[in-house]
Every structure is written in structure tokens, then in C-alpha cells.
Scaffold this active site. Sequence first.
Site, PDB file in Angstrom:
ATOM      1  N   TYR A 138       3.790  30.818 -52.512  1.00  0.00           N
ATOM      2  CA  TYR A 138       3.364  32.202 -52.397  1.00  0.00           C
ATOM      3  C   TYR A 138       2.059  32.471 -53.152  1.00  0.00           C
ATOM      4  O   TYR A 138       1.720  33.618 -53.456  1.00  0.00           O
ATOM      5  CB  TYR A 138       4.468  33.150 -52.885  1.00  0.00           C
ATOM      6  CG  TYR A 138       5.486  33.439 -51.802  1.00  0.00           C
ATOM      7  CD1 TYR A 138       5.457  34.636 -51.106  1.00  0.00           C
ATOM      8  CD2 TYR A 138       6.436  32.497 -51.438  1.00  0.00           C
ATOM      9  CE1 TYR A 138       6.365  34.901 -50.086  1.00  0.00           C
ATOM     10  CE2 TYR A 138       7.354  32.747 -50.424  1.00  0.00           C
ATOM     11  CZ  TYR A 138       7.311  33.949 -49.756  1.00  0.00           C
ATOM     12  OH  TYR A 138       8.205  34.203 -48.740  1.00  0.00           O
ATOM     13  N   GLY A 173      10.052  33.683 -42.300  1.00  0.00           N
ATOM     14  CA  GLY A 173       9.391  32.406 -42.558  1.00  0.00           C
ATOM     15  C   GLY A 173      10.171  31.548 -43.540  1.00  0.00           C
ATOM     16  O   GLY A 173      10.243  30.320 -43.393  1.00  0.00           O
ATOM     17  N   ASP A 174      10.764  32.177 -44.555  1.00  0.00           N
ATOM     18  CA  ASP A 174      11.595  31.440 -45.519  1.00  0.00           C
ATOM     19  C   ASP A 174      12.830  30.868 -44.838  1.00  0.00           C
ATOM     20  O   ASP A 174      13.235  29.734 -45.120  1.00  0.00           O
ATOM     21  CB  ASP A 174      12.015  32.367 -46.663  1.00  0.00           C
ATOM     22  CG  ASP A 174      10.837  32.836 -47.492  1.00  0.00           C
ATOM     23  OD1 ASP A 174      10.110  31.973 -48.010  1.00  0.00           O
ATOM     24  OD2 ASP A 174      10.651  34.049 -47.610  1.00  0.00           O
ATOM     25  N   ARG A 175      13.433  31.652 -43.957  1.00  0.00           N
ATOM     26  CA  ARG A 175      14.619  31.162 -43.244  1.00  0.00           C
ATOM     27  C   ARG A 175      14.248  29.991 -42.337  1.00  0.00           C
ATOM     28  O   ARG A 175      14.982  29.009 -42.233  1.00  0.00           O
ATOM     29  CB  ARG A 175      15.232  32.302 -42.420  1.00  0.00           C
ATOM     30  CG  ARG A 175      16.497  31.895 -41.679  1.00  0.00           C
ATOM     31  CD  ARG A 175      17.658  31.681 -42.644  1.00  0.00           C
ATOM     32  NE  ARG A 175      18.809  31.088 -41.963  1.00  0.00           N
ATOM     33  CZ  ARG A 175      19.203  29.829 -42.105  1.00  0.00           C
ATOM     34  NH1 ARG A 175      18.530  28.998 -42.899  1.00  0.00           N
ATOM     35  NH2 ARG A 175      20.254  29.384 -41.471  1.00  0.00           N
ATOM     36  N   GLY A 178      13.444  26.887 -44.545  1.00  0.00           N
ATOM     37  CA  GLY A 178      14.665  26.380 -45.159  1.00  0.00           C
ATOM     38  C   GLY A 178      15.554  25.658 -44.166  1.00  0.00           C
ATOM     39  O   GLY A 178      16.089  24.577 -44.449  1.00  0.00           O
TER      40      GLY A 178
END
Length: 484
Positions: free
Chosen positions: A141, A257-259, A262
Site C-alpha cells: 500500500y 483487490g485484496d480478496r 489472497g
Amino acid sequence: MTPQLLVVGDSLLDLDVAGSVDRISPDAPVPVFEEGDATARPGGAALAATLLALHGHRVRLLTAIGADEAGQRLRGLLNEHGVEVLALPYRGHTPEKIRLLSGRQVVLRLDRSAVTEPVGEPAETALVALAQADGVLVADYGRGVTSVNELRRVLATVAGSRPVVWDPHPRSCGPVHGMRLITPNEHELPADDDGTAPYADRLGALARRAATARLLWRAGGVALTLGAQGALLADGSPVPLVVAPPLVGEGDTCGAGDRFAGAATAALAEGALASEAVQLAVTAAARFVACGGASHYRQDSPATPAPGAFGLAAAREVVARTRAAGGRVVATGGCFDLLHAGHVATLRAARELGDCLVVCVNSDRSVRGLKGAGRPLVGQDDRAQTLAALGCVDAVVVFDDATPLGVLEHLRPDVWVKGGDYNLQEPGAARPSGGVMPEADRVRDWGGQCVLVPYVAGHSTTALIHSARRTAPAAPEEARRSTP
């Protein structure tokens, strides 16, 4: 054993403040926000780690968290979800991202502690944990964690023997060479195109940019996330892989985006190919958004049925929006095993009768009860996804009973449609295939109208199955027996 995953990156405390806006300030032409309840959740790399933990993965988080109140709150949330924190030396404040929401609309975003202190070198225990992880996700980030030299060196070493996925940020110093997969969005690619071309041309331009970025970053593959269009994988093949989402929801896209990153990391750690990992990640991100996104992250679990275009809750939203706009709600139902031209004609005709169409689909168990053993040939999830992909279908609900009456009680459509092989007489009246429409009386009770649409002769699933069996080649044993 479930792979041990490690997330590296910048963590934040996210705060959603619900409220309402119904007037303009007399002091300036700005909206007045009436503050309501506030909800805190992990953000940044902490959200990526939390989502993995919620989906049953063993997760450690290597990050920098301040010793302030926001940091204590963030640690508490991570501990609540079973995420083990490996802290990097850090004397600054914990960044906070605060969103003011009126309904689903973000009115204002406030960032606190945008300027951070330098992050120190990781302890030996953190480096050992990094080296022992089965898969690593770098959730960058742009706040300093991924700039730590020793951390970058170890990540490059680890990437030589196990999958490392890097979710980049334009303010950081960029991914380390040798990553298995890098997951930028369009704005995180190296600059090359102004984005003004039509979508078909733009897709080609994005494919070239992703391929160029893969060479620049010396990565195994670049999975370019395209929002509602899914993702594009450039992995050195002459033709890129484009993966469309199985459903498109209207939820909060924050955290998608994190999902995605991951889910891709977890799949690669379990031995998936990059192409397989991207397909799984697209589905996971689509479900996450359709469930409500980061603001409802606790609800997105493997046991949750795919929402968005699917499910009773989604159908009720479609119905509510249609009625709020003064429209007419149409519903129809059936098994839809082996979707054929007759089904499509019925669905198109039904949609023409109103402003939205909800399709009620018999579950696998329900089909077996109606059709007997050996049916359905196509599972309920695949049948639902196929139907939802049709332009004339607005929502799909799978029901488990012999009839969709329970679903109809919730939706109360204005029009209930069946193909012309049904008739509308009292229960017990026959149709060509021997069935009845037991929903007719209840639909009339709430003022709804039952209608038939023309039956397309010569099209039925049963006929297709019989035809396929007649024309199928004989098994080798049967062929030998029939030989003189």
C-alpha cells in the site's frame, strides 16, 4: 495440512461511519452529514490476511502497526480473526482510512496519518517465518513496508522455491523480481496508454501493457484486474487469458483487490497453475463484492451461496428496485436441465411482459424428486450460472421444494409465467407432460396474474436426453456382443 500463508505489507485501520445526507449547509454549498454508527475493520494488508483467515487458511501477518489507540484496535481485530501478527519495528502512527457513507454512497473519505515514520528491519523470527511459508502475499500500500531492503532480499530468495504474489501500489518502489504472480489494476501498470480507446481496442492495449509489465518486473505472470470484467493473465503465452466473473454484484468494491490477490496466493500454495489461480481469484473477488465487499467482509465465507445475481436476497433487491421505479415484476420457474432453445424462447417472452425477470430454479434434490434418479444432468450451480448469463434474466433463485411457492411468497411477482405446455385449471388438471401449476391460486391471492407463453414444439430436455442416448456410440463391450 492446510498451507501456511504469510501476508507482508502495510496495514491500516478502516472505519466506516454510517449516516445520512438530506440537506445542504447554509454556510457553504456542501452536504450536511448526520453521523450514525461506526464500524471498524482491518484494512490494507491486515484486510488481506483477515479474509484469508475467514476462509479457513492459516495466516501470519508481517506488518508495521503503531503503538497508538488505532493500532491497539487493529491488533484486537486481527487477534479476533486468528491472524498471528509479526511486528516490524515502527514508531509512527497507525494509518486510518475513514469513509463517511450515506446508504451505499461514499460521501467523503478522510485519511489520517498519511505521513508515516520509517519501518525498521525485520527480526530474525520474522525472516524465518517468511522463509517457511508455503505461500506469500505482498499487499503493498505504498507506506514503507515493502521498501525495507532486507525484506526485499528475503522475498526474492523465497520466490525461487515457493509462490509469492505481489499486489503493487503506484507509490511504492515496485515488486521484487521473480514473483510468481503480480496483480495490478489498470492504474498500477507502467504508463503506456491514455485509456481513451473503445473497450475492444482497450482490451488489446491492456494485454500489451500487461505483457510488457511482466517483462519489466521479471515475473512469472501478471494478472491484471479489470473490475466487473474480471481479470487478464499475461504469462508469456502468445494469447492472454481473460477470465470473466461468474456473477456481477453491486456491492462495495473496496477490498476486492485484496480478496483477489489472497485467493490467488492460496490457490498457488495448494499447487494450482497460474491460470487456475486467476480463475479461482476472479470468482472469489466477485463473490466478495456481491456479498457487500469490505463493509460486510464477515459474511463472505465458503458456505455462503454465490450471491449477486443469485439468491433470494439478491432477487428481493431486484424486485424492490423495479417496484420503486414503478415497474412490473415477472417471475418464471423450472428445472432448466440442459438449457435449450425452448427455454430461451420462454425466458425472452417472459421478460417482455415486465421490467425484470426472476427465474426460480429447482435444486438438484428437487429435480430428483420430480424427474427420478439420474436427473439432473447438470448441477444446480451450473444451471443457475447459465441462466444468469442470459441478458433477459435479472436474478436467479434456487429452491429446494417441489414447487417455487415459498420463493414466490417472498417476491410476490406481478406476473407468473410458464411455457404453454402448462394450463391454468385447478390443481389436478393435466398438461401434456402430466403436470399442474400449483402456484396459480396463491399468485392470484396477492393480485398477481398467471400467464402462458407459446410452447416451442419439438424442444424438451427429456427428448434431448433420449436422442443423445439413441445416437451415442455403443460401449466396447456392447459393440463386441453385437458383432456376429
